[in-house]
Structures are given as C-alpha cells and as structure tokens.
Design an enzyme around this catalytic site. Structure first.
Site, mmCIF file in Angstrom:
data_model
loop_
_atom_site.group_PDB
_atom_site.id
_atom_site.type_symbol
_atom_site.label_atom_id
_atom_site.label_comp_id
_atom_site.label_asym_id
_atom_site.label_seq_id
_atom_site.Cartn_x
_atom_site.Cartn_y
_atom_site.Cartn_z
ATOM 1 N N LYS A 276 0.842 -1.198 0.000
ATOM 2 C CA LYS A 276 0.000 0.000 0.000
ATOM 3 C C LYS A 276 0.878 1.248 0.000
ATOM 4 O O LYS A 276 1.926 1.273 0.646
ATOM 5 C CB LYS A 276 -0.911 -0.031 1.237
ATOM 6 C CG LYS A 276 -1.990 1.050 1.273
ATOM 7 C CD LYS A 276 -2.894 0.863 2.501
ATOM 8 C CE LYS A 276 -4.013 1.894 2.555
ATOM 9 N NZ LYS A 276 -4.892 1.684 3.732
ATOM 10 N N SER B 258 -9.786 1.471 2.859
ATOM 11 C CA SER B 258 -8.984 2.277 1.969
ATOM 12 C C SER B 258 -7.898 1.506 1.213
ATOM 13 O O SER B 258 -7.351 2.030 0.239
ATOM 14 C CB SER B 258 -8.312 3.404 2.764
ATOM 15 O OG SER B 258 -7.421 2.873 3.716
ATOM 16 N N SER C 290 -9.792 -0.883 7.059
ATOM 17 C CA SER C 290 -9.278 -0.738 5.688
ATOM 18 C C SER C 290 -8.561 -1.944 5.104
ATOM 19 O O SER C 290 -8.234 -1.927 3.920
ATOM 20 C CB SER C 290 -8.347 0.461 5.603
ATOM 21 O OG SER C 290 -9.113 1.628 5.494
HETATM 22 N N1 GLN Z 1 -13.033 3.671 6.323
HETATM 23 C C1 GLN Z 1 -12.452 4.141 7.553
HETATM 24 C C2 GLN Z 1 -12.128 5.613 7.432
HETATM 25 O O1 GLN Z 1 -12.458 6.169 6.457
HETATM 26 C C3 GLN Z 1 -11.255 3.331 7.910
HETATM 27 C C4 GLN Z 1 -10.066 3.704 7.147
HETATM 28 C C5 GLN Z 1 -8.887 2.870 7.488
HETATM 29 O O2 GLN Z 1 -8.992 1.829 8.126
HETATM 30 N N2 GLN Z 1 -7.736 3.366 7.107
HETATM 31 O O3 GLN Z 1 -11.566 6.201 8.308
#
Ligand code: GLN
Length: 512
Positions: free
Chosen positions: A90, A165, A189
């Site tokens: 990532k 994400s 994410s």
């Molecule tokens: N979807 C969550 C957010 O927008 C989690 C994001 C993540 O785990 N990086 O914060």
C-alpha cells in the site's frame, strides 16, 4: 506445485518453494506479476490498482541488510520463506526506490529516504516488492474513490468499488496479480476491502506489527495488515512482518508468533460468540443468509456457538469518527509545504504558503477530516467531543473484555453490511460511506485482532457474483487461534480459495 507460469493460481508458499528448489529463476514470479499488473491496470476499464510498479524486475533492488535491526524473524537463518514472491505494498508504507504518495497530490512524487520496517522485513524474507497500490487519500475512506489518482475498480465487477482504503492491494490479490499484499487498517481498511474483493484480510493486535514507516493517519488505531488469496498466505505474510521493532515505541516486545505451524488445528470445542449487535434488522437478507450458513459450517466443524451482546457497539462509528479525525488533524499538520508536502509556488508569506500548499494538496475528504478533528479538539469542545469519545472507547473495549472473561474464545460477525457497491454510489454521502465500517471499527478502538474471510457470494445484477466476507475477532495476541478458525471456515468451502467455490472461476471477465 501447479504450473509455474500461472501466478494467478500459485500461492505464496508454492512460489517460495519453487524458487528455493531452483525449479524457476528467482525473478520468475516478479516478472509474471509485472506483466499481469500492467494488463489488469490497462485501458478504460482497467483496475487502476497500482500507483507505481518496480522498474527493474531483473535485479534485487535494495538488498536487505542481513540480520540487521529491520530484518524480521523470517529473515534470519536464511530460510527465506517468501523467496521470490511478488508482494504489493500500500502506498502509505515508505519504500526505497519507489514513490510514497498516500494517493495524495500533496505527496506526489515524494520519495522516502528510508524504508518501513515491514517492507525491510519482507525483503529480508526474500520477497520482491512489485509496486505501490492505490488507496483512499491518507487511508481515509471505504471505497478507494478518495484517491487523487482515480479510483480502483473491483475485479469482480469493474463498475463497483473494491472497498477501501486498501482497495488497490485487495484488488491486486483478487485479480491474481500477487498472492499477497500489505495494507493498513485504522477502522477496517484491510478487512472491508478483503470482504468486497473475496480475499482474506488480517488486522493484527495493536502493537503486533511495527508502524515505523507507515504514514500516520490515526496513530492509536493504525496497524499494518496483510491480504492473501488464502488464509495460509495472509498468515505467512503476517509472520514475516510481525514482531517487536525498537523503532516503534508502540510495538510490543513479545516473541514473534507462529501463525502457520498450527493453522490446520481446527476449531473443535471452541466457544464462538455471535454478537447480536452485528446482526441488525436492517442487514441485507442475502448477507444474513450467507452469514447464517457460515455459522452452520462452524458448528459443523465442532465450534460451540453462543449468542452474546456487546452493548456499546452502537456508539462505535460516532466514537471512531471523532477520534480518528482528531488524531489525523494533528498528524497531517506536518504537510505544510515546508517540512513535508509540495510547496505552492506563489505564496508571499508563511501563512499564505501553508494555506496555498494545503488547499492545493489535500482532497475534500482529507479537508473534512482535518476540520472535524480540529473542531473536536478545540478549547471549549474538547471535553464534549474528544474527551467523551475517549471514555466511550474504553467502554467498547470493556465490552470485549467481558465476553472474553466469560469464556468466549472468538467472535464471528459479518465483515461489512453488504457487498461491493457501485462507483459513485456513496461519494456524495459521507455518512453512508462511514457506515460501511460499522462492523470493523470496534476492533481498532479495542486494539484487538480481526480477520475477514470469504463466506461465498451473492448474485450481482449482472453476470458477476459479488463476494462477501465473515469476520473473526479474537482477544489481544490470539492471532494464531483466530487464523485457525478462518482456515477451518475456508476449508469448509472445499477449496483454499473460498470465493471461487461459488461457481466463479475468478473475478468476472478477468481470467488470465
Ligand atoms: N473507512 C475508515 C475511514 O475512512 C477506515 C479507514 C482505514 O482503516 N484506514 O476512516
């Protein structure tokens, strides 16, 4: 092993074995992965899973310092468990030789002068870094649509999101580019995109994996996690990167876990709790049906199913969306065009420089989070928001502790409320987007490990099936137990590749 020329079907374990035996050249799988990455990303309907690919497939780019501080347990003794295995990373993990942008304009073209501990450990274990994967900007989002460089598409249906994400990493694994990949999980994410892409995604216990070189979003919630097409591969990757790192003061000084050795131990007699708060009336009936079938499989494998309650669950999303932005607003202060971030050229004063650089560099969701977080921390509102959310966080953690104290050994829930949604469907409604995290944020708030594993698929409106995931949660440091359960469930679907057992040979239309 299966045909060496078919990386889409070989596991990381098989690839590593083939390279160690010498039956294929060391760079064989990396080269094949590069080709496939270019193919799946090309064209209008391309996945856009990668933001950068390694250029020199021929050479080992950055030879790891043998036995150095950064080398993980897998790297010592020359065992090279991931010899020649291509791994996608990532783009919020710092790498040498490749840009690190967090899918943000503000870091466009940025090259880190050092490498994240997890990446060093991968190299020490023999892995080859294929490239950097697309993501929501600074890991803020649930669909990978918040990338400054265009969304990633779901390999099962290119009109749908891969989740987020870490959507690029999940899509790369689902499309058979790499057998495994790294992501980060602050509120789901890794697990949520794993669910939407039909792969396995693990979020370890907070402190299990070093955050050194992971670009900070919300430091008390962030953990590096692993994706695999199989539970075994996700476990193998986690084993290679886990363990104490003196460079991260929040990494725990405890022995690195053996996650692969006992993977086939089964779940005979294990007490598995089903929390009723994770099965609301509003859950899509098809999700409920797949989930209930998975529970039956667990029972069939000898698990003792018990209904439990985690009463503070309903406060988890609001708590998370106060705490995570608060931490983000502080962490992102460094992107000011001076210390970090692209500098806006035309500014006449320092303040103007900050303002212009940040206005130009950050996308709308990042701006929203910085504003929310700054508000929740500001004098006069701090006690009402940030302070209060901290207290509720403790209650959410206590809910979990109480069920563990009561003899529950694992929890099982749906990973996400539904399958992959359409591109654009939730971009205008941040709250709808935030609600895709209802079942995942609790683990980050409590610091416990979680894994998403495919539990079959439902029929999409087109020809393509849409995968769904089930989530196991475990007490802190019990990743081994959790992965045994995930493996048991995976095996019950008749193949190591559970998502494929529902009639789909692979993500729709993207067979090699
Ligand atoms: N979807 C969550 C957010 O927008 C989690 C994001 C993540 O785990 N990086 O914060």
């Amino acid at each position: 092993m299966r045909e060496p020329g078919a990386p889409a079907h070989a596991t990381a374990a098989e690839m590593g074995a083939a390279v160690r035996e010498g039956s294929v050249p060391e760079d064989h799988f990396l080269k094949a992965a590069l080709q496939r990455a270019r193919a799946v990303d090309a064209g209008e309907q391309g996945l856009n899973a990668f933001l950068a690919l390694t250029e020199d497939a021929g050479e080992v780019h950055d030879p790891p310092a043998p036995g150095g501080e950064g080398s993980g347990p897998g790297g010592t003794g020359g065992s090279s468990p991931l010899a020649g295995v291509p791994v996608a990373v990532k783009d919020n993990l710092c790498t040498l030789g490749l840009p690190t942008t967090c899918a943000s304009r503000i870091l466009e073209g940025y090259r880190s002068p050092y490498e994240a501990t997890v990446v060093r450990r991968l190299r020490a274990a023999g892995a080859r870094i294929l490239g950097k994967t697309n993501m929501d900007e600074f890991a803020m989002g649930s669909s990978t649509e918040n990338s400054a460089f265009g969304p990633t598409r779901n390999p099962w249906d290119p009109d749908r999101v891969p989740g987020g994400s870490s959507g690029g990493s999940a899509a790369a694994v689902a499309a058979g580019v790499v057998p495994c990949a790294l992501g980060s999980d602050t509120g789901g994410s890794v697990r949520q995109p794993a669910s939407l892409c039909g792969v396995v995604g693990v979020k370890p216990t907070y402190g299990r994996v070093s955050r050194y070189g992971l670009v900070a979003f919300a430091s008390s919630l962030d953990q590096v996690g692993t994706f695999g097409r199989t539970v075994a591969d996700a476990a193998l990757l986690l084993e290679a990167v886990a363990g104490h790192d003196p460079r991260d003061p929040t990494s725990e000084d405890r022995p690195a876990p053996d996650l692969t050795g006992g993977l086939e131990a089964g779940i005979q007699g294990r007490v598995v709790g089903i929390p009723r708060e994770y099965l609301p009336e509003t859950l899509e009936p098809e999700v409920r049906a797949r989930f209930d079938q998975a529970v039956e499989r667990l029972e069939g494998a000898g698990a003792r199913i018990r209904k439990v309650s985690l009463p503070h669950t309903r406060f988890a999303v609001p708590t998370y969306y106060i705490l995570a932005p608060a931490e983000a607003s502080s962490n992102l202060a460094r992107y000011d065009g001076v210390r970090y971030g692209r500098r806006a050229p035309e500014a006449r004063s320092t303040l103007e420089l900050y303002q212009a650089s940040r206005t130009r560099g950050f996308g709308p969701e990042v701006v929203r989070r910085i504003m929310l977080g700054t508000f929740g921390l500001s004098a006069g509102y701090h006690d009402q928001y940030y302070g209060r959310a901290q207290k509720v966080r403790a209650l959410i953690a206590r809910d979990f502790q109480e069920v563990w104290d009561d003899g529950v050994e694992l929890l099982f829930t749906p990973t996400a409320p539904g399958p992959a949604f359409r591109l654009g469907e939730r971009t205008d409604d941040p709250v709808a987007m935030y609600l895709s995290d209802v079942f995942t944020v609790t683990a980050n708030l409590a610091g416990i490990p979680g894994v998403s594993v495919p539990i079959g698929s439902i029929d999409g409106p087109g020809a393509s099936p849409l995968p769904l995931g089930g989530q196991f949660l475990a007490p802190p440091w019990e990743e081994a137990r959790m992965l045994q359960a995930a493996r048991t469930l995976e095996a019950s679907y008749g193949t190591a590749d559970a998502a494929k057992s529902n009639g789909a040979l692979g993500p729709g239309g993207r067979k090699p």
